[in-house]
Design an enzyme around this catalytic site. Structure first.
Site, PDB file in Angstrom:
ATOM      1  N   ASN A   7      27.608  19.467 -29.939  1.00  0.00           N
ATOM      2  CA  ASN A   7      27.299  20.400 -28.856  1.00  0.00           C
ATOM      3  C   ASN A   7      28.608  21.091 -28.502  1.00  0.00           C
ATOM      4  O   ASN A   7      29.485  20.505 -27.859  1.00  0.00           O
ATOM      5  CB  ASN A   7      26.724  19.657 -27.649  1.00  0.00           C
ATOM      6  CG  ASN A   7      26.370  20.587 -26.506  1.00  0.00           C
ATOM      7  OD1 ASN A   7      27.065  21.563 -26.245  1.00  0.00           O
ATOM      8  ND2 ASN A   7      25.292  20.288 -25.803  1.00  0.00           N
ATOM      9  N   GLU A  34      23.961  24.384 -27.966  1.00  0.00           N
ATOM     10  CA  GLU A  34      24.491  25.104 -26.804  1.00  0.00           C
ATOM     11  C   GLU A  34      25.467  26.197 -27.241  1.00  0.00           C
ATOM     12  O   GLU A  34      26.597  26.283 -26.770  1.00  0.00           O
ATOM     13  CB  GLU A  34      25.143  24.135 -25.815  1.00  0.00           C
ATOM     14  CG  GLU A  34      25.008  24.601 -24.386  1.00  0.00           C
ATOM     15  CD  GLU A  34      25.427  23.554 -23.355  1.00  0.00           C
ATOM     16  OE1 GLU A  34      25.657  23.968 -22.203  1.00  0.00           O
ATOM     17  OE2 GLU A  34      25.518  22.357 -23.685  1.00  0.00           O
ATOM     18  N   ASP A 146      21.697  17.118 -29.662  1.00  0.00           N
ATOM     19  CA  ASP A 146      21.890  16.653 -28.301  1.00  0.00           C
ATOM     20  C   ASP A 146      20.509  16.382 -27.711  1.00  0.00           C
ATOM     21  O   ASP A 146      19.793  17.301 -27.336  1.00  0.00           O
ATOM     22  CB  ASP A 146      22.639  17.725 -27.503  1.00  0.00           C
ATOM     23  CG  ASP A 146      22.870  17.319 -26.052  1.00  0.00           C
ATOM     24  OD1 ASP A 146      22.373  16.252 -25.638  1.00  0.00           O
ATOM     25  OD2 ASP A 146      23.517  18.089 -25.329  1.00  0.00           O
ATOM     26  N   ASN A 148      19.915  14.737 -24.955  1.00  0.00           N
ATOM     27  CA  ASN A 148      19.952  14.638 -23.501  1.00  0.00           C
ATOM     28  C   ASN A 148      19.206  13.401 -23.004  1.00  0.00           C
ATOM     29  O   ASN A 148      18.464  13.446 -22.016  1.00  0.00           O
ATOM     30  CB  ASN A 148      19.390  15.906 -22.851  1.00  0.00           C
ATOM     31  CG  ASN A 148      20.490  16.891 -22.503  1.00  0.00           C
ATOM     32  OD1 ASN A 148      21.560  16.509 -22.052  1.00  0.00           O
ATOM     33  ND2 ASN A 148      20.228  18.172 -22.713  1.00  0.00           N
ATOM     34  N   ASP A 217      24.192  12.288 -27.993  1.00  0.00           N
ATOM     35  CA  ASP A 217      24.061  12.974 -29.274  1.00  0.00           C
ATOM     36  C   ASP A 217      23.682  11.951 -30.346  1.00  0.00           C
ATOM     37  O   ASP A 217      24.410  10.974 -30.563  1.00  0.00           O
ATOM     38  CB  ASP A 217      25.376  13.659 -29.629  1.00  0.00           C
ATOM     39  CG  ASP A 217      25.838  14.570 -28.495  1.00  0.00           C
ATOM     40  OD1 ASP A 217      25.395  15.727 -28.460  1.00  0.00           O
ATOM     41  OD2 ASP A 217      26.623  14.097 -27.638  1.00  0.00           O
ATOM     42  N   ASP A 246      32.675  19.298 -23.737  1.00  0.00           N
ATOM     43  CA  ASP A 246      32.526  17.994 -23.097  1.00  0.00           C
ATOM     44  C   ASP A 246      31.849  16.979 -24.011  1.00  0.00           C
ATOM     45  O   ASP A 246      31.775  15.786 -23.684  1.00  0.00           O
ATOM     46  CB  ASP A 246      31.790  18.108 -21.751  1.00  0.00           C
ATOM     47  CG  ASP A 246      30.620  19.077 -21.791  1.00  0.00           C
ATOM     48  OD1 ASP A 246      30.237  19.529 -22.890  1.00  0.00           O
ATOM     49  OD2 ASP A 246      30.083  19.402 -20.711  1.00  0.00           O
ATOM     50  N   HIS A 247      31.348  17.434 -25.157  1.00  0.00           N
ATOM     51  CA  HIS A 247      30.812  16.549 -26.191  1.00  0.00           C
ATOM     52  C   HIS A 247      31.835  16.409 -27.318  1.00  0.00           C
ATOM     53  O   HIS A 247      32.640  17.318 -27.550  1.00  0.00           O
ATOM     54  CB  HIS A 247      29.521  17.109 -26.804  1.00  0.00           C
ATOM     55  CG  HIS A 247      28.376  17.186 -25.854  1.00  0.00           C
ATOM     56  ND1 HIS A 247      27.280  16.358 -25.933  1.00  0.00           N
ATOM     57  CD2 HIS A 247      28.132  18.022 -24.807  1.00  0.00           C
ATOM     58  CE1 HIS A 247      26.407  16.665 -24.990  1.00  0.00           C
ATOM     59  NE2 HIS A 247      26.906  17.674 -24.284  1.00  0.00           N
TER      60      HIS A 247
END
Length: 264
Positions: A7, A34, A146, A148, A217, A246-247
């Site tokens: 991501n 994303e 991802d 989530n 992930d 941030d991933h």
């Protein structure tokens, strides 16, 4: 074959990070999420210069998915889930080297409960239906992206703080468990059954420095690929680079015959 999911949290703003990581690790296939870029803003030239062919399903804000393949063009087989016409770019599928790759970005779903959470569960159920259809096709499949969702308490730092969050709600974890019950293998958890392995660290409160992470992930393998899984991990150090997502990239290694499986 090394297959990764990442991501990127805005592909154009973080393109130097992506290109540096591609050069450093040379994965064979990468699923990106994303993108935060419309189709015409996808940096195809830079990706090609790095040695990768690509297909993408862009969206200007928040969403967007892509599949990259080293030294070849992925053969697109689907964009979007069957029966889903919500205008969001969250799923793309391609054949690469004899393996069918499904790249996904599952909705966040917050606040929960609420309309966004209901939409998340509905999307998850449609994805689960499609995953079952893929298994019936008897082809090797990797579903990477991802999701989530933090499947278990092992996948979240201080789980007591996340009980009401859409990423950790029991309904979402149940959907993930039902997906695995179809016969899919969670690659990271299969090879590292008791380890706290994270793929995401928030930008706030020094989460990366404290290793206060989440495992969001995932790479799921169809049954015929499970015995070919040789390694799986997270390139955690990438999260510490300047202007990083941030991933962190999450990856698997499959031992496949040269050229992959024929006929796909």
């Amino acid at each position: 074959m090394r297959i990764a999911t990442f991501n990127v949290n805005g592909i154009n703003g973080r393109l130097p990070v992506l290109l540096r990581w591609l050069e450093e690790t040379q994965p064979d296939v990468v699923c990106l999420q994303e993108l935060k870029a419309s189709d015409d803003r996808f940096p195809a030239g830079s990706i090609e210069d790095a040695g990768y062919g690509a297909i993408w399903h862009g969206q200007k804000s928040w969403n967007g998915v892509a599949i990259l393949a080293k030294g070849r063009e992925p053969v697109e087989t689907r964009r979007g889930l069957p029966g889903v016409e919500d205008g969001q770019s969250r799923y793309i599928e391609a054949a690469v080297g004899g393996v069918l790759i499904g790249g996904l970005y599952l909705p966040n779903g917050n606040p929960a409960p609420g309309p966004k959470f209901t939409a998340k569960l509905e999307w998850f159920r449609r994805f689960r239906d499609h995953a079952a259809d893929l298994l019936r096709q008897d082809v090797p499949v990797v579903l990477a992206g991802d999701y989530n969702v933090m499947p278990t308490e092992l996948d979240v730092y201080k789980p007591e703080r996340w009980q009401k969050d859409a990423l950790f709600r029991p309904e979402v974890r149940a959907e993930y468990a039902q997906l695995l019950e179809q016969g899919w293998t969670d690659a990271i958890r299969h090879l590292h059954p008791g380890e706290r392995i994270y793929t995401f660290w928030d930008y706030f409160r020094n989460a990366w420095g404290r290793d206060a992470g989440l495992r969001l992930d995932h790479l799921l393998l169809s049954p015929d690929l499970k015995p070919k899984l040789k390694a799986a991990g997270v390139d955690r150090h990438v999260r510490g680079w300047e202007k990083a997502s941030d991933h962190a990239p999450t990856w698997i290694e499959l031992k496949l015959p040269p050229g992959g499986r024929q006929g796909l």
